[in-house]
Design an enzyme around this catalytic site. Structure first.
Site, mmCIF file in Angstrom:
data_model
loop_
_atom_site.group_PDB
_atom_site.id
_atom_site.type_symbol
_atom_site.label_atom_id
_atom_site.label_comp_id
_atom_site.label_asym_id
_atom_site.label_seq_id
_atom_site.Cartn_x
_atom_site.Cartn_y
_atom_site.Cartn_z
ATOM 1 N N ARG A 23 0.778 -1.182 0.123
ATOM 2 C CA ARG A 23 -0.052 0.050 0.011
ATOM 3 C C ARG A 23 0.909 1.229 -0.002
ATOM 4 O O ARG A 23 0.319 2.144 -0.407
ATOM 5 C CB ARG A 23 -1.000 0.096 1.320
ATOM 6 N N GLU A 28 7.020 7.388 11.693
ATOM 7 C CA GLU A 28 7.129 8.477 12.649
ATOM 8 C C GLU A 28 7.919 9.517 12.520
ATOM 9 O O GLU A 28 9.247 9.063 12.602
ATOM 10 C CB GLU A 28 7.062 7.708 14.067
ATOM 11 N N GLN A 47 7.858 26.705 15.260
ATOM 12 C CA GLN A 47 7.911 27.139 13.917
ATOM 13 C C GLN A 47 8.106 26.154 13.008
ATOM 14 O O GLN A 47 9.426 25.369 12.980
ATOM 15 C CB GLN A 47 8.600 28.472 13.720
ATOM 16 N N ASP A 48 7.337 25.859 12.061
ATOM 17 C CA ASP A 48 7.839 25.010 10.920
ATOM 18 C C ASP A 48 8.008 25.657 9.572
ATOM 19 O O ASP A 48 7.354 26.682 9.295
ATOM 20 C CB ASP A 48 6.682 23.698 10.665
ATOM 21 N N ASN A 49 8.956 25.300 8.757
ATOM 22 C CA ASN A 49 9.171 26.107 7.590
ATOM 23 C C ASN A 49 9.606 25.127 6.318
ATOM 24 O O ASN A 49 9.790 23.857 6.528
ATOM 25 C CB ASN A 49 10.656 26.815 7.663
ATOM 26 N N ARG A 59 21.503 27.180 -0.380
ATOM 27 C CA ARG A 59 20.952 28.050 0.530
ATOM 28 C C ARG A 59 21.816 27.918 2.061
ATOM 29 O O ARG A 59 21.974 26.942 2.488
ATOM 30 C CB ARG A 59 19.618 27.466 0.969
ATOM 31 N N HIS A 62 23.558 30.322 7.186
ATOM 32 C CA HIS A 62 22.511 30.784 7.957
ATOM 33 C C HIS A 62 22.555 30.650 9.404
ATOM 34 O O HIS A 62 22.766 29.336 9.784
ATOM 35 C CB HIS A 62 21.190 31.128 7.565
ATOM 36 N N LYS A 72 17.425 23.365 14.848
ATOM 37 C CA LYS A 72 16.376 23.179 13.631
ATOM 38 C C LYS A 72 16.427 21.504 13.542
ATOM 39 O O LYS A 72 17.348 20.844 13.657
ATOM 40 C CB LYS A 72 16.960 23.625 12.230
ATOM 41 N N HIS A 119 23.903 26.867 9.277
ATOM 42 C CA HIS A 119 23.112 25.739 8.557
ATOM 43 C C HIS A 119 23.032 26.066 6.987
ATOM 44 O O HIS A 119 22.712 27.411 6.842
ATOM 45 C CB HIS A 119 21.720 25.617 9.046
ATOM 46 N N TYR A 132 11.525 21.957 7.934
ATOM 47 C CA TYR A 132 12.408 22.094 9.196
ATOM 48 C C TYR A 132 11.676 22.748 10.224
ATOM 49 O O TYR A 132 10.759 23.690 9.936
ATOM 50 C CB TYR A 132 13.755 22.298 8.967
ATOM 51 N N LYS A 169 21.983 37.666 -1.063
ATOM 52 C CA LYS A 169 22.505 37.924 0.243
ATOM 53 C C LYS A 169 23.308 37.077 0.410
ATOM 54 O O LYS A 169 24.267 37.258 1.376
ATOM 55 C CB LYS A 169 20.991 37.486 1.258
ATOM 56 N N ASP A 170 23.296 35.901 0.119
ATOM 57 C CA ASP A 170 24.240 34.782 0.444
ATOM 58 C C ASP A 170 25.459 34.871 -0.370
ATOM 59 O O ASP A 170 26.574 34.856 0.325
ATOM 60 C CB ASP A 170 24.019 33.228 0.308
#
Length: 184
Positions: A23, A28, A47-49, A59, A62, A72, A119, A132, A169-170
């Site tokens: 199936r 989890e 907070q979830d992003n 990316r 940071h 995170k 990160h 994350y 920015k990076d």
């Protein structure tokens, strides 16, 4: 779930137990008590992003400082990335060292990155959706970072330089030598 601490103290690679049949599958992805028991870290995510990026995107690197410093828990919903954590904790024996962990929708691995770490990630598949959890709210005034291509860090993003896509920015972020270490 299997929890494996990396060479960077407090940074854990987490592999779920997958239950699969004709199936599909179930697993989890997060369980507070199991997380706390296996890491010794008492955490509450607030907070979830989610981000979607195409191949070659890099990316990072940071972090957030002060009361908005974030731990995170990173995973990939689709595609494949190379997830990077760099220890910038003042007085840490692994200061300036980094780890790279391949996270994908196939391996279902997650990486827990505590506060005091830079990160970032690179997208190795045609596209990737990264999800994350953070234990502190984002605050623009608290953000800091380092150019992901900084020569002192020598990170192999596994993307040819001609294919790399970085934000302005990076690209214009400070060097690692200019970064003030994080005091915890």
């Amino acid at each position: 779930m299997k929890f494996k601490e990396t060479i960077l103290k407090g940074c854990f690679e987490i592999e779920p137990q997958l239950f699969a049949d004709e199936r599909g599958y179930f697993y989890e992805s997060y369980h507070l008590k199991k997380f706390q028991e296996n890491t010794g870290i008492d955490i509450q995510f607030v907070q979830d992003n989610e981000s979607k990026s195409k191949y070659g995107v890099v990316r990072g690197l940071h972090l957030q400082r002060g009361e908005f410093a974030q731990a995170k828990l990173v995973r990939v919903l689709s595609g494949k990335i190379l997830d990077i954590a760099v220890d910038v904790r003042k007085d840490s024996p692994t200061y300036g060292q980094s780890i790279a962990v391949e996270l994908s929708d196939e391996n279902k691995k997650q990486l827990f990155i505590p506060t005091g770490f830079l990160h970032g990630f690179s997208v190795l598949s045609d596209e990737a959706v990264v999800y994350y959890k953070c234990d502190a709210f984002y605050n623009k005034a608290s953000e800091d970072g380092v150019n992901p291509l900084d020569m002192d860090l020598q990170i192999d993003w596994q993307i040819p330089s001609s294919d790399m896509l970085l934000s302005e920015k990076d690209r214009h972020a400070k060097s690692f030598r200019e970064l003030t270490p994080v005091s915890l």
